[in-house]
Design a protein around this motif. Sequence first.
Motif, PDB file in Angstrom:
ATOM      1  N   ARG A 218      36.549 113.748  41.638  1.00 47.94           N
ATOM      2  CA  ARG A 218      36.762 113.165  40.315  1.00 47.94           C
ATOM      3  C   ARG A 218      35.463 112.599  39.744  1.00 47.94           C
ATOM      4  NH1 ARG A 218      41.678 111.958  42.955  1.00 47.94           N
ATOM      5  NH2 ARG A 218      40.937 109.958  43.762  1.00 47.94           N
ATOM      6  N   ARG A 219      34.680 111.968  40.601  1.00 42.65           N
ATOM      7  CA  ARG A 219      33.400 111.429  40.142  1.00 42.65           C
ATOM      8  C   ARG A 219      32.440 112.563  39.760  1.00 42.65           C
ATOM      9  NH1 ARG A 219      31.863 106.517  42.223  1.00 42.65           N
ATOM     10  NH2 ARG A 219      30.014 106.835  40.913  1.00 42.65           N
ATOM     11  N   ILE A 220      32.450 113.626  40.540  1.00 41.01           N
ATOM     12  CA  ILE A 220      31.551 114.753  40.281  1.00 41.01           C
ATOM     13  C   ILE A 220      31.955 115.477  38.999  1.00 41.01           C
ATOM     14  CG2 ILE A 220      30.832 117.012  41.157  1.00 41.01           C
ATOM     15  CD1 ILE A 220      31.007 115.772  43.988  1.00 41.01           C
ATOM     16  N   ALA A 221      33.241 115.691  38.803  1.00 43.69           N
ATOM     17  CA  ALA A 221      33.706 116.345  37.577  1.00 43.69           C
ATOM     18  C   ALA A 221      33.322 115.520  36.350  1.00 43.69           C
ATOM     19  CB  ALA A 221      35.210 116.560  37.632  1.00 43.69           C
ATOM     20  N   GLU A 222      33.443 114.218  36.455  1.00 43.32           N
ATOM     21  CA  GLU A 222      33.046 113.337  35.351  1.00 43.32           C
ATOM     22  C   GLU A 222      31.558 113.493  35.047  1.00 43.32           C
ATOM     23  OE1 GLU A 222      32.807 108.526  34.386  1.00 43.32           O
ATOM     24  OE2 GLU A 222      33.776 109.243  36.215  1.00 43.32           O
TER      25      GLU A 222
END
Length: 333
Positions: A218-222
């Motif tokens: 989720r952090r990487i997609a953001e």
Amino acid sequence: MFDDSRLESTELTDSETLRWLATAGARIRRAAQTRPIGHLDRADRPRGILVLGTEARLVRAVLEPACPVPFMAWPGPGLPAWVGPLDLAVVLGGHDSPEWVLQCAGEAARRGASLIVAAPEDSALAGAIAGFSGASLIPTLDSDPMAAAVAVLAQLGGLGLGPVVHPEQVAEAADLVAEVCGPSSDLSENPGKGLALELADSLPLVWGGTVLAARASRRIAEAFRRASGRPALAADASELSGLLRAIPERDLFADPDDDADVRPALVMLDDDLLPGKLRDTAAGLIRQAESVGVRVTRISSGPEELEATAIERYVTLLQRGLYGAAYLEIGLS
């Protein structure tokens, strides 16, 4: 258009984003080595633990499988009625902590709960628990919630409330990523630059099978969304499978330079380290993506024989993904 020559520019050393990523290990060390202010009145095991604020879900993901007492990550806005003198509240925040977090911290202190707070010493959150006995403040940098979370996890592990976390080893994991993904590393050997190249013309679909890999996804997609201005999605396997079913097969005769042909790419986090059924789930997603011509790329936290801890692998995955996003932004700028 993505210009890969920018990834070899001598001016990369001036990038604030890359410098920030390179100093992640130093920030983890600083947060962990800072002496807490105040102390917990009770050293015995609490009845339950409540964690809230920034990176509360990361703390939960690491702590929950090994915590010997009931544990809850709390989304707010009010403090649960059960929190009292027998319980421990863990609060993470900064100068911009929401008002409800401040109120919950103050209310927990007034009810006599033990408190561990990670926040800058001059923040309103630190002020909310000032003067209360049984409150321990870990002074942190406002700008790095992950470093604060590692410091909290180390303290909880030392109290026997979770797995043992060695901040120095976590910091070393971040340093190793900085070494291989730094701007001086050649494009052909740099996994961060390679990830940016693979996703230069794609819409990333990011999947992590374990709880911590899913958190990192989720952090990487953001970060991908911010870097490219294009959609990027982190989701569970069933949602990604539904999206892949809706993707038409790639036209073999399409112009590869056609800007309109921006297709999804499946980004797999640690798919080689998954147990049992999760390994089968990952293999199914990969087969489905390949059947419609969707590129599959991987972010790895390293081979299994390294025996890294869960939080070390999380930091490695996250940092590699963030480096990829940073280079993606540089190539598109």
